[in-house]
Design a protein around this motif. Structure first.
Motif, PDB file in Angstrom:
ATOM      1  N   GLY A  37     -26.981 -28.523 -19.844  1.00 11.47           N
ATOM      2  CA  GLY A  37     -26.227 -29.471 -19.040  1.00 11.47           C
ATOM      3  C   GLY A  37     -25.734 -28.805 -17.775  1.00 11.47           C
ATOM      4  N   ASP A  38     -25.175 -29.604 -16.867  1.00 11.76           N
ATOM      5  CA  ASP A  38     -24.690 -29.100 -15.583  1.00 11.76           C
ATOM      6  C   ASP A  38     -23.384 -28.348 -15.746  1.00 11.76           C
ATOM      7  N   TRP A  39     -23.239 -27.254 -14.997  1.00 10.81           N
ATOM      8  CA  TRP A  39     -22.002 -26.489 -15.070  1.00 10.81           C
ATOM      9  C   TRP A  39     -20.778 -27.320 -14.681  1.00 10.81           C
ATOM     10  N   PRO A  40     -20.761 -28.053 -13.563  1.00 13.88           N
ATOM     11  CA  PRO A  40     -19.523 -28.738 -13.158  1.00 13.88           C
ATOM     12  C   PRO A  40     -19.020 -29.746 -14.199  1.00 13.88           C
ATOM     13  N   ALA A  41     -19.906 -30.599 -14.703  1.00 10.87           N
ATOM     14  CA  ALA A  41     -19.475 -31.610 -15.672  1.00 10.87           C
ATOM     15  C   ALA A  41     -19.044 -30.963 -16.980  1.00 10.87           C
ATOM     16  N   CYS A  42     -19.792 -29.976 -17.432  1.00  9.20           N
ATOM     17  CA  CYS A  42     -19.424 -29.297 -18.678  1.00  9.20           C
ATOM     18  C   CYS A  42     -18.121 -28.515 -18.523  1.00  9.20           C
ATOM     19  N   TYR A  43     -17.855 -28.009 -17.322  1.00 12.11           N
ATOM     20  CA  TYR A  43     -16.622 -27.258 -17.116  1.00 12.11           C
ATOM     21  C   TYR A  43     -15.399 -28.175 -17.212  1.00 12.11           C
ATOM     22  N   THR A  44     -15.551 -29.427 -16.792  1.00 10.83           N
ATOM     23  CA  THR A  44     -14.477 -30.403 -16.975  1.00 10.83           C
ATOM     24  C   THR A  44     -14.187 -30.587 -18.465  1.00 10.83           C
ATOM     25  N   LEU A  45     -15.243 -30.696 -19.262  1.00 10.64           N
ATOM     26  CA  LEU A  45     -15.053 -30.832 -20.705  1.00 10.64           C
ATOM     27  C   LEU A  45     -14.496 -29.541 -21.297  1.00 10.64           C
ATOM     28  N   GLY A  80     -15.100 -22.113 -25.861  1.00 13.38           N
ATOM     29  CA  GLY A  80     -15.469 -22.878 -24.678  1.00 13.38           C
ATOM     30  C   GLY A  80     -16.720 -23.710 -24.840  1.00 13.38           C
ATOM     31  N   PHE A  81     -16.954 -24.563 -23.846  1.00 14.55           N
ATOM     32  CA  PHE A  81     -18.124 -25.448 -23.800  1.00 14.55           C
ATOM     33  C   PHE A  81     -18.650 -25.413 -22.370  1.00 14.55           C
ATOM     34  N   TYR A  82     -19.868 -24.899 -22.169  1.00  9.50           N
ATOM     35  CA  TYR A  82     -20.373 -24.660 -20.817  1.00  9.50           C
ATOM     36  C   TYR A  82     -21.797 -25.195 -20.645  1.00  9.50           C
ATOM     37  N   GLY A  83     -22.116 -25.589 -19.414  1.00 11.64           N
ATOM     38  CA  GLY A  83     -23.471 -26.013 -19.063  1.00 11.64           C
ATOM     39  C   GLY A  83     -24.190 -24.925 -18.299  1.00 11.64           C
ATOM     40  N   ILE A  84     -25.450 -24.680 -18.640  1.00 18.26           N
ATOM     41  CA  ILE A  84     -26.184 -23.560 -18.026  1.00 18.26           C
ATOM     42  C   ILE A  84     -27.454 -24.005 -17.316  1.00 18.26           C
ATOM     43  N   ASP A  85     -27.586 -25.306 -17.017  1.00 19.85           N
ATOM     44  CA  ASP A  85     -28.809 -25.798 -16.379  1.00 19.85           C
ATOM     45  C   ASP A  85     -28.715 -25.686 -14.851  1.00 19.85           C
ATOM     46  N   LEU A  87     -27.222 -29.092  -7.918  1.00 23.15           N
ATOM     47  CA  LEU A  87     -27.226 -28.484  -6.582  1.00 23.15           C
ATOM     48  C   LEU A  87     -26.035 -28.954  -5.750  1.00 23.15           C
ATOM     49  N   TRP A  88     -25.901 -30.249  -5.541  1.00 21.13           N
ATOM     50  CA  TRP A  88     -24.853 -30.771  -4.660  1.00 21.13           C
ATOM     51  C   TRP A  88     -23.487 -30.716  -5.341  1.00 21.13           C
ATOM     52  N   GLU A  89     -23.441 -31.041  -6.641  1.00 18.20           N
ATOM     53  CA  GLU A  89     -22.171 -31.024  -7.353  1.00 18.20           C
ATOM     54  C   GLU A  89     -21.571 -29.618  -7.382  1.00 18.20           C
ATOM     55  N   SER A  90     -22.421 -28.611  -7.561  1.00 14.02           N
ATOM     56  CA  SER A  90     -21.917 -27.230  -7.589  1.00 14.02           C
ATOM     57  C   SER A  90     -21.418 -26.797  -6.216  1.00 14.02           C
ATOM     58  N   MET A  91     -22.087 -27.243  -5.147  1.00 13.08           N
ATOM     59  CA  MET A  91     -21.576 -26.960  -3.800  1.00 13.08           C
ATOM     60  C   MET A  91     -20.183 -27.545  -3.628  1.00 13.08           C
ATOM     61  N   ASP A  92     -20.012 -28.802  -4.045  1.00 10.64           N
ATOM     62  CA  ASP A  92     -18.711 -29.456  -3.921  1.00 10.64           C
ATOM     63  C   ASP A  92     -17.637 -28.671  -4.680  1.00 10.64           C
ATOM     64  N   GLU A  93     -17.967 -28.223  -5.890  1.00 11.67           N
ATOM     65  CA  GLU A  93     -16.990 -27.503  -6.704  1.00 11.67           C
ATOM     66  C   GLU A  93     -16.622 -26.158  -6.096  1.00 11.67           C
ATOM     67  N   ILE A  94     -17.592 -25.473  -5.515  1.00 15.57           N
ATOM     68  CA  ILE A  94     -17.307 -24.181  -4.872  1.00 15.57           C
ATOM     69  C   ILE A  94     -16.307 -24.366  -3.736  1.00 15.57           C
ATOM     70  N   LEU A  95     -16.515 -25.393  -2.927  1.00 18.73           N
ATOM     71  CA  LEU A  95     -15.609 -25.650  -1.808  1.00 18.73           C
ATOM     72  C   LEU A  95     -14.204 -25.986  -2.307  1.00 18.73           C
ATOM     73  N   LYS A  96     -14.104 -26.763  -3.391  1.00 19.96           N
ATOM     74  CA  LYS A  96     -12.791 -27.100  -3.948  1.00 19.96           C
ATOM     75  C   LYS A  96     -12.037 -25.845  -4.387  1.00 19.96           C
ATOM     76  N   VAL A  97     -12.736 -24.952  -5.074  1.00 20.78           N
ATOM     77  CA  VAL A  97     -12.102 -23.722  -5.564  1.00 20.78           C
ATOM     78  C   VAL A  97     -11.687 -22.830  -4.400  1.00 20.78           C
ATOM     79  N   LEU A  98     -12.588 -22.654  -3.431  1.00 21.63           N
ATOM     80  CA  LEU A  98     -12.321 -21.723  -2.333  1.00 21.63           C
ATOM     81  C   LEU A  98     -11.257 -22.237  -1.373  1.00 21.63           C
ATOM     82  N   GLU A  99     -11.021 -23.544  -1.346  1.00 22.46           N
ATOM     83  CA  GLU A  99      -9.965 -24.088  -0.489  1.00 22.46           C
ATOM     84  C   GLU A  99      -8.587 -23.566  -0.876  1.00 22.46           C
ATOM     85  N   THR A 100      -8.456 -23.116  -2.112  1.00 21.88           N
ATOM     86  CA  THR A 100      -7.168 -22.598  -2.588  1.00 21.88           C
ATOM     87  C   THR A 100      -7.155 -21.073  -2.635  1.00 21.88           C
TER      88      THR A 100
END
Length: 427
Positions: free
Chosen positions: A72-80, A135-140, A144-157
């Motif tokens: 599964g995708d890292w961003p969605a699985c990281y929310t879970l 933990g529960f993680y996605g490794i697929d 592409l776009w969702e992970s870019m969005d998440e990186i920017l969210k984290v780095l903004e802080t």
């Protein structure tokens, strides 16, 4: 095919599955490994999910397995993941935590079976310190776009220098309008890719979690895993335009790299449960994938870790399944027809039309040498083209154990409407 020899070997290693004794035997074998790979013959069968969940619960509770890594995708699985660990910024309930699984095929993880497992994990983690929570993680690679969005969210802080570097790297992707195929064509055919930019960004974010404050370590790890996902996705979409085998290999090598990063984060001897399709967890060298130049997670892990890898395959004779008619099509509940004559599933049905567990010896003269068709159902499925769904397999070299469920039922998606789901039969 030596049908008589194969059936005799099946009788010798098969025991009824579903009893306490059969589960105990399987747990005893699996618990010796660091990497337990739990397959599935489809992404839409409830029984595969529920059996994997029961095995996972016992391996976590009784043998200290530290996390579940899924296809599964890292961003969605990281929310879970944040929900099951009970973090202060987590979703209020499991259903809300699963809302991020909103990209097709949504049913793979946004389903009742995973919601029930998430509830168990949260309860299991409730009184544990953060460092000991499972933990529960996605490794697929598809995010592409969702992970870019998440990186920017984290780095903004955090570090503004890293934020500017990320923004600059992602500018390269802007002309493609979040269209993976458009990017792949441009990168593969015209040399207008963003490979250098994402490699440089990953280099900036790599291992920063090691120096982070204990309370921020997993968030820093998430930034790195998202950067790895962007790098993997970029390579995947760039190669898939021309080379199916190459893009498959990029994807499975990425999943192994992500898995190894998670093991490093949790401690080099941490034990992991991997939930993926049989085509990923069953050793590719025991199938026709090898002749096509393809590798997979099961093969790569066995080559690196040997007997510390325990792979469990799954299969069914008939039932129902959730799938789509084409990529992005509405999900449907489809009939899984009886397995074709002399396939692995049909032979097991002929042995006894009951659920079975096989604990296999790769040196068995039949199971270790005879190639038999073994059914694989993807997220895109056409039951009427059944003969195209079988992978030539030397079964005991592909898996350590095999769980056969004679009749199975479709997964239970969390939410659907008439526009997304067709219940009952195939259109």
């Amino acid at each position: 095919m030596r049908e008589d020899l194969l059936l005799e070997s099946i009788r010798q290693v098969s025991i009824p599955f579903g009893t306490r004794d059969s589960m105990d035997q399987l747990i005893k074998h699996a618990a010796k490994a660091q990497y337990v790979l739990l397959g599935e013959a489809s992404h839409g069968t409830s029984d595969f999910y529920t059996v994997r969940a029961e095995l996972s619960k016992r391996l976590i509770a009784e043998h200290g397995f530290r996390f579940i890594a899924v296809e599964g995708d890292w961003p969605a699985c990281y929310t879970l993941n944040r929900y099951v660990k009970g973090y202060s910024d987590a979703a209020a309930d499991a259903g809300t935590a699963l809302d991020d699984f909103n990209r097709w095929p949504t049913w793979m993880w946004a389903n009742e079976e995973i919601r029930e497992l998430a509830g168990w994990l949260r309860e299991f983690n409730k009184d544990k310190p953060d460092a000991e929570k499972v933990g529960f993680y996605g490794i697929d690679v598809y995010s592409l776009w969702e992970s870019m969005d998440e990186i920017l969210k984290v780095l903004e802080t955090q570090d503004k220098t890293d934020l500017e570097a990320a923004r600059k790297a992602f500018e390269c992707f802007e002309p493609f309008g979040r269209d993976e195929q458009s990017y792949g064509i441009s990168a593969s055919l015209y040399g207008e890719g963003c490979e250098d930019q994402v490699i440089a960004l990953l280099g900036r974010l790599q291992d920063k979690w090691k120096d982070a404050h204990p309370g921020d370590q997993e968030r820093a790890l998430s930034a790195e895993l998202n950067a790895m996902a962007v790098k993997g996705a970029e390579a995947y979409y760039r190669t898939m335009i021309r080379h199916d085998a190459d893009s498959w290999n990029v994807r499975d090598r990425h999943m192994v790299s992500a898995l190894e990063k998670l093991v490093e984060f949790h401690g080099e001897h941490s034990r992991v449960l991997v939930w993926e399709h049989n085509t990923h967890v069953g050793d590719a060298r025991a199938t026709d994938m090898a002749s096509e130049g393809m590798v997979n997670v099961g093969q790569l892990l066995r080559e690196k870790h040997g007997s510390q890898v325990y792979a469990i395959g799954f299969g069914t004779y008939e039932g129902t399944v959730i799938a789509g008619r084409s990529w992005g099509a509405p999900m449907e509940e489809m009939k899984v027809p009886p397995a074709i004559r002399n396939s692995w599933e049909e032979l097991l049905h002929r042995n006894t039309a009951q659920d079975q567990l096989l604990l296999m010896d790769p040196e068995d003269p039949a199971l270790g040498e005879i190639t038999v068709g073994h059914r694989a159902i993807g997220v895109v499925y056409h039951p009427e083209r059944e003969r195209g769904n079988y992978v030539p397999t030397v079964i005991s070299r592909r898996y350590n154990a095999f769980i056969y469920l004679d009749h199975t039922k479709a997964l239970r998606p969390l939410a659907f409407s008439n526009s997304r789901y067709v219940s009952g039969n195939v259109k």
